[in-house]
Motif scaffolding. Structure first.
Motif, mmCIF file in Angstrom:
data_model
loop_
_atom_site.group_PDB
_atom_site.id
_atom_site.type_symbol
_atom_site.label_atom_id
_atom_site.label_comp_id
_atom_site.label_asym_id
_atom_site.label_seq_id
_atom_site.Cartn_x
_atom_site.Cartn_y
_atom_site.Cartn_z
ATOM 1 N N PRO A 106 -3.257 24.519 20.264
ATOM 2 C CA PRO A 106 -2.629 24.889 18.986
ATOM 3 C C PRO A 106 -2.784 23.743 17.982
ATOM 4 C CG PRO A 106 -1.129 25.244 20.833
ATOM 5 C CD PRO A 106 -2.293 24.461 21.357
ATOM 6 N N TYR A 107 -3.127 24.072 16.757
ATOM 7 C CA TYR A 107 -3.353 23.038 15.743
ATOM 8 C C TYR A 107 -2.121 22.165 15.543
ATOM 9 C CZ TYR A 107 -7.501 25.775 14.570
ATOM 10 O OH TYR A 107 -8.688 26.450 14.616
ATOM 11 N N GLY A 108 -0.942 22.740 15.626
ATOM 12 C CA GLY A 108 0.287 21.979 15.431
ATOM 13 C C GLY A 108 0.573 20.968 16.527
ATOM 14 N N ARG A 109 -0.090 21.093 17.676
ATOM 15 C CA ARG A 109 0.117 20.172 18.803
ATOM 16 C C ARG A 109 -0.870 19.006 18.824
ATOM 17 N NH1 ARG A 109 5.000 21.145 21.089
ATOM 18 N NH2 ARG A 109 5.322 23.374 21.267
ATOM 19 N N MET A 110 -1.876 19.071 17.968
ATOM 20 C CA MET A 110 -2.894 18.009 17.958
ATOM 21 C C MET A 110 -2.298 16.724 17.380
ATOM 22 S SD MET A 110 -6.481 19.794 16.939
ATOM 23 C CE MET A 110 -5.934 20.171 15.314
ATOM 24 N N GLN A 111 -2.576 15.627 18.052
ATOM 25 C CA GLN A 111 -2.113 14.332 17.571
ATOM 26 C C GLN A 111 -3.255 13.492 17.013
ATOM 27 O OE1 GLN A 111 -0.093 12.728 21.019
ATOM 28 N NE2 GLN A 111 1.868 13.446 20.220
ATOM 29 N N LEU A 112 -4.444 13.688 17.559
ATOM 30 C CA LEU A 112 -5.575 12.848 17.181
ATOM 31 C C LEU A 112 -6.863 13.623 17.411
ATOM 32 C CD1 LEU A 112 -6.684 9.924 16.561
ATOM 33 C CD2 LEU A 112 -6.634 9.564 19.018
ATOM 34 N N VAL A 113 -7.792 13.519 16.475
ATOM 35 C CA VAL A 113 -9.126 14.091 16.637
ATOM 36 C C VAL A 113 -10.101 12.930 16.571
ATOM 37 C CG1 VAL A 113 -10.832 15.730 15.769
ATOM 38 C CG2 VAL A 113 -8.394 16.223 15.502
ATOM 39 N N ASP A 114 -10.882 12.779 17.615
ATOM 40 C CA ASP A 114 -11.742 11.625 17.831
ATOM 41 C C ASP A 114 -13.206 12.061 17.825
ATOM 42 O OD1 ASP A 114 -11.917 8.954 18.456
ATOM 43 O OD2 ASP A 114 -11.308 9.193 20.534
ATOM 44 N N ILE A 115 -14.103 11.286 17.228
ATOM 45 C CA ILE A 115 -15.552 11.517 17.344
ATOM 46 C C ILE A 115 -16.161 10.274 17.979
ATOM 47 C CG2 ILE A 115 -17.730 11.856 16.147
ATOM 48 C CD1 ILE A 115 -16.381 13.383 14.037
ATOM 49 N N THR A 116 -16.980 10.493 19.003
ATOM 50 C CA THR A 116 -17.676 9.380 19.651
ATOM 51 C C THR A 116 -19.155 9.731 19.819
ATOM 52 O OG1 THR A 116 -17.158 10.229 21.859
ATOM 53 C CG2 THR A 116 -15.638 8.611 20.943
ATOM 54 N N ALA A 117 -19.981 8.700 19.873
ATOM 55 C CA ALA A 117 -21.410 8.869 20.132
ATOM 56 C C ALA A 117 -21.942 7.548 20.659
ATOM 57 C CB ALA A 117 -22.156 9.283 18.874
ATOM 58 N N GLY A 118 -22.501 7.578 21.845
ATOM 59 C CA GLY A 118 -23.124 6.392 22.419
ATOM 60 C C GLY A 118 -24.512 6.184 21.829
ATOM 61 N N PRO A 119 -25.204 5.135 22.258
ATOM 62 C CA PRO A 119 -26.534 4.846 21.695
ATOM 63 C C PRO A 119 -27.536 5.986 21.884
ATOM 64 C CG PRO A 119 -25.763 3.029 23.081
ATOM 65 C CD PRO A 119 -24.780 4.128 23.222
ATOM 66 N N LEU A 120 -27.569 6.581 23.071
ATOM 67 C CA LEU A 120 -28.498 7.685 23.320
ATOM 68 C C LEU A 120 -28.101 8.915 22.505
ATOM 69 C CD1 LEU A 120 -30.940 8.752 24.842
ATOM 70 C CD2 LEU A 120 -29.420 9.318 26.750
ATOM 71 N N ASP A 121 -26.803 9.179 22.429
ATOM 72 C CA ASP A 121 -26.325 10.306 21.614
ATOM 73 C C ASP A 121 -26.724 10.128 20.152
ATOM 74 O OD1 ASP A 121 -25.104 11.472 23.819
ATOM 75 O OD2 ASP A 121 -23.174 10.505 23.427
ATOM 76 N N ARG A 122 -26.538 8.929 19.628
ATOM 77 C CA ARG A 122 -26.904 8.673 18.231
ATOM 78 C C ARG A 122 -28.395 8.853 18.021
ATOM 79 N NH1 ARG A 122 -23.490 4.264 19.057
ATOM 80 N NH2 ARG A 122 -25.214 2.821 18.885
ATOM 81 N N ARG A 123 -29.184 8.387 18.961
ATOM 82 C CA ARG A 123 -30.645 8.515 18.862
ATOM 83 C C ARG A 123 -31.078 9.981 18.844
ATOM 84 N NH1 ARG A 123 -35.320 5.816 17.637
ATOM 85 N NH2 ARG A 123 -36.990 6.546 18.953
ATOM 86 N N LEU A 124 -30.355 10.812 19.626
ATOM 87 C CA LEU A 124 -30.700 12.233 19.713
ATOM 88 C C LEU A 124 -29.943 13.091 18.696
ATOM 89 C CD1 LEU A 124 -30.891 12.560 23.577
ATOM 90 C CD2 LEU A 124 -32.791 12.619 21.971
ATOM 91 N N GLY A 125 -29.048 12.482 17.934
ATOM 92 C CA GLY A 125 -28.335 13.197 16.887
ATOM 93 C C GLY A 125 -27.235 14.117 17.380
ATOM 94 N N VAL A 126 -26.450 13.644 18.361
ATOM 95 C CA VAL A 126 -25.306 14.424 18.824
ATOM 96 C C VAL A 126 -24.072 13.533 18.909
ATOM 97 C CG1 VAL A 126 -26.624 16.173 20.084
ATOM 98 C CG2 VAL A 126 -25.897 14.091 21.271
ATOM 99 N N ALA A 127 -22.906 14.166 18.827
ATOM 100 C CA ALA A 127 -21.636 13.451 18.913
ATOM 101 C C ALA A 127 -20.661 14.298 19.710
ATOM 102 C CB ALA A 127 -21.081 13.172 17.514
ATOM 103 N N THR A 128 -19.585 13.672 20.154
ATOM 104 C CA THR A 128 -18.537 14.351 20.911
ATOM 105 C C THR A 128 -17.253 14.339 20.104
ATOM 106 O OG1 THR A 128 -19.516 13.732 23.031
ATOM 107 C CG2 THR A 128 -17.170 14.276 23.040
ATOM 108 N N VAL A 129 -16.629 15.504 19.996
ATOM 109 C CA VAL A 129 -15.321 15.624 19.350
ATOM 110 C C VAL A 129 -14.292 15.772 20.463
ATOM 111 C CG1 VAL A 129 -13.849 17.024 17.850
ATOM 112 C CG2 VAL A 129 -16.248 16.667 17.267
#
Length: 168
Positions: A106-129
């Motif tokens: 539920p949107y009201g329960r979210m406390q934090l939204v995080d985006i991460t991407a390691g070196p290989l992820d950045r090279r391939l153009g993907v990220a994790t939410v």
């Protein structure tokens, strides 16, 4: 007694279609797998230098090929199992092949939204939410999103979370 729904129906988002993750996630995971399996192959080849172990080395090399082929296929299936759907009041996240999982946040329960991407992820153009809630078991992760999609999702989720929690 059944009500006409199958187990697969339980994992279908009501009235929504799943948004898939990028196929580049499979590429990232396959590269990582091949790096690890390359080290395993070096060990098998080193074992082949020992004369007494050469017959076993052939069997291990064949086993290595089978495992690499199976993992290659499995990674593709696993990546295709990820998906998310934005609804009016919550976000649905699904994953899994053998053990399927669907998380409703539920949107009201979210406390934090995080985006991460390691070196290989950045090279391939993907990220994790990653979404964090007060309950650790309801945290949800959506890997393999293109950066623009990840950024847009982060902004939409943060805005919806602020709107829903403003009345608390």
């Amino acid at each position: 007694m059944t009500d006409g729904l199958s187990v697969d129906d339980a994992f279908a988002p009501p009235g929504e279609a799943w948004n898939p993750v990028s196929p580049r996630l499979a590429t990232a995971r396959r590269i990582t797998m091949m790096l690890v399996m390359g080290l395993v192959l070096l060990g098998v080849l080193a074992l082949g230098l020992v004369p007494e172990a050469r017959p076993a080395t052939v069997g291990l090399a064949v086993l290595w090929l089978v495992v690499v082929g199976w993992l290659w296929w499995l990674i593709g299936r696993r990546v295709r199992s990820f998906g998310y759907a934005e609804r009016e009041d919550d976000l649905l996240v699904t994953s899994g092949i053998m053990f399927r999982r669907m998380v409703v946040v539920p949107y009201g329960r979210m406390q934090l939204v995080d985006i991460t991407a390691g070196p290989l992820d950045r090279r391939l153009g993907v990220a994790t939410v990653q979404l964090h809630t007060a309950a650790a078991s309801t945290n949800a992760t959506i890997p393999g999103l293109p950066p623009a999609e990840a950024s847009g999702l982060r902004d939409r989720l943060a805005a919806r979370g602020e709107q829903r929690s403003a009345g608390l």
